[in-house]
Design an enzyme around this catalytic site. Structure first.
Site, PDB file in Angstrom:
ATOM      1  N   ASP A  20       3.062   6.919   0.679  1.00 18.83           N
ATOM      2  CA  ASP A  20       2.602   6.437   1.987  1.00 18.83           C
ATOM      3  C   ASP A  20       1.416   7.214   2.578  1.00 18.83           C
ATOM      4  O   ASP A  20       1.425   7.572   3.766  1.00 18.83           O
ATOM      5  CB  ASP A  20       3.761   6.451   2.985  1.00 18.83           C
ATOM      6  CG  ASP A  20       4.903   5.536   2.583  1.00 18.83           C
ATOM      7  OD1 ASP A  20       4.791   4.842   1.560  1.00 18.83           O
ATOM      8  OD2 ASP A  20       5.928   5.533   3.294  1.00 18.83           O
ATOM      9  N   LYS A 118       6.842  -1.359   0.243  1.00 17.28           N
ATOM     10  CA  LYS A 118       8.228  -1.314   0.710  1.00 17.28           C
ATOM     11  C   LYS A 118       8.300  -1.628   2.197  1.00 17.28           C
ATOM     12  O   LYS A 118       7.301  -1.550   2.913  1.00 17.28           O
ATOM     13  CB  LYS A 118       8.855   0.049   0.417  1.00 17.28           C
ATOM     14  CG  LYS A 118       8.089   1.227   0.986  1.00 17.28           C
ATOM     15  CD  LYS A 118       8.611   2.542   0.422  1.00 17.28           C
ATOM     16  CE  LYS A 118       7.869   3.734   0.964  1.00 17.28           C
ATOM     17  NZ  LYS A 118       8.020   3.940   2.411  1.00 17.28           N
ATOM     18  N   CYS A 163      10.280   9.390   4.201  1.00 22.21           N
ATOM     19  CA  CYS A 163      10.041   8.641   2.969  1.00 22.21           C
ATOM     20  C   CYS A 163       9.980   9.517   1.724  1.00 22.21           C
ATOM     21  O   CYS A 163      10.455   9.125   0.658  1.00 22.21           O
ATOM     22  CB  CYS A 163       8.782   7.794   3.116  1.00 22.21           C
ATOM     23  SG  CYS A 163       8.976   6.521   4.397  1.00 22.21           S
TER      24      CYS A 163
END
Length: 216
Positions: A20, A118, A163
């Site tokens: 990310d 995601k 994450c």
């Protein structure tokens, strides 16, 4: 579970998992992680060590259930209960095809073979690159890695305490040797979430490394 010994980055059995590194998590973004942009040059250097790289992106519909804006009277960073359990509510971020959802422009990882998007399901959040927050819906990443003979995952990126940590924990649960490169990550650190994440990862057998141990 016996903790396996990680293969070195140069091994075809190893993959770098870059979590990310997106504009909305950078300073000035909608869900900014303090000093988040500082990881980009280091991740680029680390990437040069690996044959296999997997990159993830949060990729939410505009009405995602994890957005505080979808719950009247609820503020960002408060918690609600959903059918799969407790859910932190976030500012709107990484909306599909938005500038905020794009990878940082300076991220330079030409060896990347797979991008996992995601959080696409409106009703389920997804921190982990392996299993969504309902702990039932799998992304297919574990199978992808195994099909390529990969048994070791090195994780880095944003945010460490959400994450990155969830991905590392799920990598270990799936049987991969797993290490988190801590100086190639940054954390949100929401009410002690960073310390809790490290405790959980250590207990699960995730190794904590500094980039210097890999770069020399």
């Amino acid at each position: 579970m016996t903790t396996p010994v990680p293969a070195p980055p140069s091994s075809p059995r190893s993959a770098l998992l870059v979590i990310d590194v997106q504009n909305d998590f950078m300073p000035g973004g909608r869900l900014a992680v303090t000093d988040g942009d500082a990881v980009v040059p280091l991740i680029n250097r680390l990437g040069s060590l690996f044959t296999h790289i997997v990159v993830t992106q949060d990729w939410h519909p505009a009405d995602h259930i994890s957005f505080a804006s979808q719950h009247e009277g609820r503020a960002p960073f408060s918690t609600i209960t959903l059918p799969y359990g407790a859910q932190t509510l976030w500012p709107d971020h990484c909306v599909q095809a938005s500038a905020g959802a794009a990878l940082h422009a300076d991220l330079d990882l030409p060896q990347t073979q797979l991008i996992i998007r995601k959080g696409c399901n409106r009703t389920i959040d997804s921190y982990s690159a392996f299993v969504e927050a309902d702990r039932q819906t799998r992304t297919g990443l574990a199978g992808y890695l195994r099909e390529r003979g990969i048994d070791t995952v090195y994780a880095c990126g944003l945010a460490l305490d959400f994450c990155v940590a969830w991905s590392a924990l799920d990598a270990r649960a799936a049987g991969f040797a797993t290490a988190v490169i801590d100086d190639a990550c940054r954390a949100i650190d929401l009410d002690g979430s960073c310390a809790r994440a490290w405790q959980q990862m250590t207990e699960a057998g995730v190794q904590r490394l500094r980039s210097a141990a890999l770069l020399g």
